[in-house]
Design a protein around this motif. Structure first.
Motif, PDB file in Angstrom:
ATOM      1  N   THR A 252       0.792  -1.227   0.000  1.00 30.84           N
ATOM      2  CA  THR A 252       0.000   0.000   0.000  1.00 30.84           C
ATOM      3  C   THR A 252       0.825   1.279   0.000  1.00 30.84           C
ATOM      4  O   THR A 252       0.413   2.300  -0.522  1.00 30.84           O
ATOM      5  CB  THR A 252      -0.982   0.002   1.193  1.00 30.84           C
ATOM      6  N   TYR A 253       2.029   1.232   0.591  1.00 34.28           N
ATOM      7  CA  TYR A 253       2.833   2.449   0.661  1.00 34.28           C
ATOM      8  C   TYR A 253       3.428   2.854  -0.692  1.00 34.28           C
ATOM      9  O   TYR A 253       3.959   3.947  -0.838  1.00 34.28           O
ATOM     10  CB  TYR A 253       3.958   2.290   1.683  1.00 34.28           C
ATOM     11  N   ALA A 254       3.326   1.985  -1.664  1.00 38.09           N
ATOM     12  CA  ALA A 254       3.944   2.271  -2.960  1.00 38.09           C
ATOM     13  C   ALA A 254       3.071   3.144  -3.857  1.00 38.09           C
ATOM     14  O   ALA A 254       3.560   3.706  -4.839  1.00 38.09           O
ATOM     15  CB  ALA A 254       4.263   0.964  -3.678  1.00 38.09           C
ATOM     16  N   ALA A 340       4.507  14.596   0.522  1.00 40.80           N
ATOM     17  CA  ALA A 340       5.616  14.606   1.486  1.00 40.80           C
ATOM     18  C   ALA A 340       5.315  13.670   2.653  1.00 40.80           C
ATOM     19  O   ALA A 340       6.205  12.942   3.130  1.00 40.80           O
ATOM     20  CB  ALA A 340       5.857  16.027   1.981  1.00 40.80           C
ATOM     21  N   GLU A 341       4.081  13.657   3.108  1.00 39.87           N
ATOM     22  CA  GLU A 341       3.683  12.763   4.200  1.00 39.87           C
ATOM     23  C   GLU A 341       3.777  11.301   3.761  1.00 39.87           C
ATOM     24  O   GLU A 341       4.228  10.436   4.534  1.00 39.87           O
ATOM     25  CB  GLU A 341       2.256  13.095   4.647  1.00 39.87           C
ATOM     26  N   LEU A 342       3.321  11.008   2.535  1.00 44.91           N
ATOM     27  CA  LEU A 342       3.364   9.632   2.041  1.00 44.91           C
ATOM     28  C   LEU A 342       4.806   9.129   1.929  1.00 44.91           C
ATOM     29  O   LEU A 342       5.106   7.977   2.278  1.00 44.91           O
ATOM     30  CB  LEU A 342       2.670   9.546   0.680  1.00 44.91           C
ATOM     31  N   ILE A 343       5.684   9.996   1.443  1.00 44.43           N
ATOM     32  CA  ILE A 343       7.099   9.621   1.322  1.00 44.43           C
ATOM     33  C   ILE A 343       7.697   9.357   2.707  1.00 44.43           C
ATOM     34  O   ILE A 343       8.435   8.376   2.916  1.00 44.43           O
ATOM     35  CB  ILE A 343       7.877  10.724   0.582  1.00 44.43           C
ATOM     36  N   LYS A 344       7.346  10.205   3.646  1.00 42.92           N
ATOM     37  CA  LYS A 344       7.850  10.045   5.015  1.00 42.92           C
ATOM     38  C   LYS A 344       7.333   8.749   5.635  1.00 42.92           C
ATOM     39  O   LYS A 344       8.072   8.019   6.314  1.00 42.92           O
ATOM     40  CB  LYS A 344       7.426  11.249   5.852  1.00 42.92           C
ATOM     41  N   ALA A 348       9.589   5.504   6.907  1.00 44.74           N
ATOM     42  CA  ALA A 348       9.512   4.992   8.274  1.00 44.74           C
ATOM     43  C   ALA A 348       9.153   3.504   8.270  1.00 44.74           C
ATOM     44  O   ALA A 348       9.683   2.723   9.081  1.00 44.74           O
ATOM     45  CB  ALA A 348       8.480   5.798   9.067  1.00 44.74           C
ATOM     46  N   TYR A 349       8.261   3.127   7.360  1.00 46.08           N
ATOM     47  CA  TYR A 349       7.848   1.727   7.258  1.00 46.08           C
ATOM     48  C   TYR A 349       9.035   0.842   6.867  1.00 46.08           C
ATOM     49  O   TYR A 349       9.293  -0.212   7.473  1.00 46.08           O
ATOM     50  CB  TYR A 349       6.721   1.624   6.235  1.00 46.08           C
ATOM     51  N   ASP A 360      12.259   7.775  -3.752  1.00 44.45           N
ATOM     52  CA  ASP A 360      10.812   7.901  -3.935  1.00 44.45           C
ATOM     53  C   ASP A 360      10.532   9.077  -4.865  1.00 44.45           C
ATOM     54  O   ASP A 360      10.727  10.237  -4.499  1.00 44.45           O
ATOM     55  CB  ASP A 360      10.128   8.123  -2.583  1.00 44.45           C
ATOM     56  N   LYS A 361      10.101   8.772  -6.086  1.00 45.29           N
ATOM     57  CA  LYS A 361       9.882   9.818  -7.083  1.00 45.29           C
ATOM     58  C   LYS A 361       8.398  10.111  -7.317  1.00 45.29           C
ATOM     59  O   LYS A 361       8.032  10.716  -8.315  1.00 45.29           O
ATOM     60  CB  LYS A 361      10.523   9.400  -8.412  1.00 45.29           C
TER      61      LYS A 361
END
Length: 550
Positions: A252-254, A340-344, A348-349, A360-361
């Motif tokens: 999901t983070y991708a 920015a939040e999603l990349i962060k 962290a994950y 992360d582009k």
């Protein structure tokens, strides 16, 4: 026709207030829900009532209907004209004839068009003490359309009848206009502009003012003020096509979930007072979300790639293109924060699992529609040909969906994996307009209301706070501002061609002097008879008399 003839025979023996109540009841009994054949039935009923009046028996050519071009239901507007010989100054009385649906009446749906049955029901309705008190008083008339706005239609019809019986009081012409399709696309009022233009040329008329009798309501419990409006708020349907980066929920983070982006935009804009205009003393309302829907049509474990979102956005004085730019800049800033939040979160994950960090582009681009088209052209996409091809294949699509489908179609020609938000406009668009305070119309309206100050507490407001057909009688935005608006309205000429030149040429000052009641668009809808049937018609006639005078 027999029903309306016998109705007129009763009207002859009645006071004006009794006439208005009788016609309101007759109109309420006709189911005229927007988007149904009932809209034709109500126009035929009104036409029949008009043709039963002696003046129109003598001059049948003074009553006519206008079919909406290309309308599948064959809906139409109805007009009636009382000509004062050698007069050019003309006052328009206009109102709409359609209503919203009746499903909200629930278990008493069968009584939705029966005022007496509803009164009896609400007399015993202890769950709402206010409506029970109103029902017991005998001062309120219930039923779908009783307030919005068949009582307003009745006021206009009875005032027309009054002047036909008292021609010595006329020093100008009077035009009645009953419009269909007000409750969604306003296509009745839009089509009527051509008829107004034609009549103006044929009869050498000067349209001095248009009086709308659309409803007014208390603003708070116990509010007895009667609000009179000398302008109409506008409305833009501000739409967001949101394309994310789809991914499996196991990764999901991708991705970038389009529903998450939509939720952020909804939270940012919906009911946010930071985006409203500052006009002291006016009821300036924020944008409201009318649709938020992802485009998945079956279950799977892939995140939603595309989500549609749109808002009702009122306009007052600012041109629409400026509002779009403000929204775009706010959404662009918020989307940058989201990425920015999603990349962060992903970093962290990965760190928590002792996985190596990855570059992360991900991007989330925000465009207005015209900016998006320009980006496609720069990529070599034949935008104009594709838009033509799209319309050839989708001409029967719902007007609200056309822009979304078009953007989706164009985006698939590029087939990139860039997440994006495209901001655009969809129907309906209602222009805003208002009457200047230094104008003769405003001053005559103010003088009329002052004369009734001993009996009623009036409050003049600039912008009618609900959506109104009056929006199309004049337009405050100039040609350049409308041009910038049109750039961000996909296929506007095909799906919602507004005759801006006619609006600007007619430039009819519009005011709302409306019937008073509670609960419009709810099953508790009701109109207050003592004011709406007794005082209001006299106010309108007094104002009309002042307007006719040089």
């Amino acid at each position: 026709m027999l029903g309306v003839v016998s109705l007129y025979q009763k009207l002859v023996k009645m006071s004006d207030a009794q006439r208005i109540e009788a016609i309101t009841r007759k109109l309420v009994s006709v189911k005229s829900v927007n988007g149904t054949g009932g809209e034709v039935a109500i126009v035929e009923t009104v036409e029949g009532i008009l043709r039963s009046f002696p003046i129109f028996q003598m001059h049948p050519e003074w009553v006519w209907t206008q079919k909406l071009p290309g309308d599948s239901l064959q809906r139409k507007n109805v007009f009636a004209f009382i000509n004062k010989e050698n007069a050019t100054r003309t006052v328009i009385y206009h109102s709409h004839l359609d209503t919203v649906g009746i499903d909200d009446f629930g278990a008493i749906k069968q009584a939705a068009l029966n005022s007496d049955e509803l009164t009896a029901y609400f007399k015993n309705y202890s769950a709402d003490s206010d409506i029970q008190k109103d029902a017991l008083s005998g001062d309120w008339l219930f039923g779908r359309g009783a307030l919005d706005m068949k009582s307003g239609d009745a006021v206009n019809l009875v005032n027309l009848l009054y002047y036909s019986e008292h021609p010595e009081e006329m020093s100008g012409n009077l035009l009645f206009m009953g419009n269909c399709v007000e409750e969604n696309d306003h296509s009745g009022a839009i089509a009527a502009l051509a008829e107004l233009e034609k009549l103006k040329k044929q009869q050498h008329l000067s349209y001095e003012v248009a009086v709308n009798t659309d409803f007014i309501s208390p603003k708070y419990a116990g509010d007895q003020q009667k609000y009179i409006y000398y302008g109409a708020a506008g409305k833009a349907l501000t739409c967001f096509y949101i394309k994310g980066i789809e991914t499996h929920v196991g990764n999901t983070y991708a991705g970038i979930d389009s529903t998450l982006v939509a939720s952020r935009i909804n939270t940012l804009i919906n009911n946010n007072p930071e985006f409203v205009e500052e006009i002291p003393g006016e009821e300036i309302l924020p944008s409201s979300c009318l649709l938020l829907r992802d485009q998945k049509d079956f279950y799977n474990v892939q995140t939603a790639k595309v989500t549609h979102l749109y808002f009702n956005t009122f306009t007052y004085q600012r041109p629409v293109y400026q509002i779009l730019q403000q929204l775009k800049e706010a959404v662009q800033s918020d989307c940058a924060e989201l990425v920015a939040e999603l990349i962060k979160e992903q970093a962290a994950y990965l760190n928590k699992l002792s996985f190596p960090a990855t570059e992360d582009k991900r991007q989330l681009k925000v465009f207005t529609f015209t900016e998006y088209l320009q980006s496609l052209r720069q990529a070599g996409v034949q935008v104009e040909q594709l838009m033509h091809d799209f319309w050839e294949a989708h001409a029967d699509m719902d007007k609200r969906e056309v822009g979304f489908a078009l953007i989706d179609y164009l985006d698939k020609q590029v087939n990139d994996s860039t997440a994006k938000v495209v901001l655009f406009l969809a129907p309906p668009f209602c222009p805003h307009n208002s009457v200047a305070k230094d104008s003769a119309v405003y001053q005559k309206l103010q003088a009329t209301l002052t004369a009734y100050g001993q009996t009623e507490n009036f409050k003049m407001k600039q912008f009618f706070p609900y959506l109104s057909d009056s929006s199309y009688l004049a337009i405050d935005e100039n040609e350049e501002e409308i041009g910038k608006l049109a750039e961000n309205f996909p296929l506007a000429e095909q799906i919602y061609p507004l005759p801006y030149a006619k609006m600007r040429a007619l430039n009819i000052p519009a005011v709302d002097i409306g019937v008073f009641g509670k609960g419009a668009h709810t099953w508790k809808e009701r109109v207050y008879k003592p004011y709406s049937f007794e005082i209001l018609p006299k106010i309108i006639r007094d104002f009309t008399t002042k307007v006719w005078k040089e």
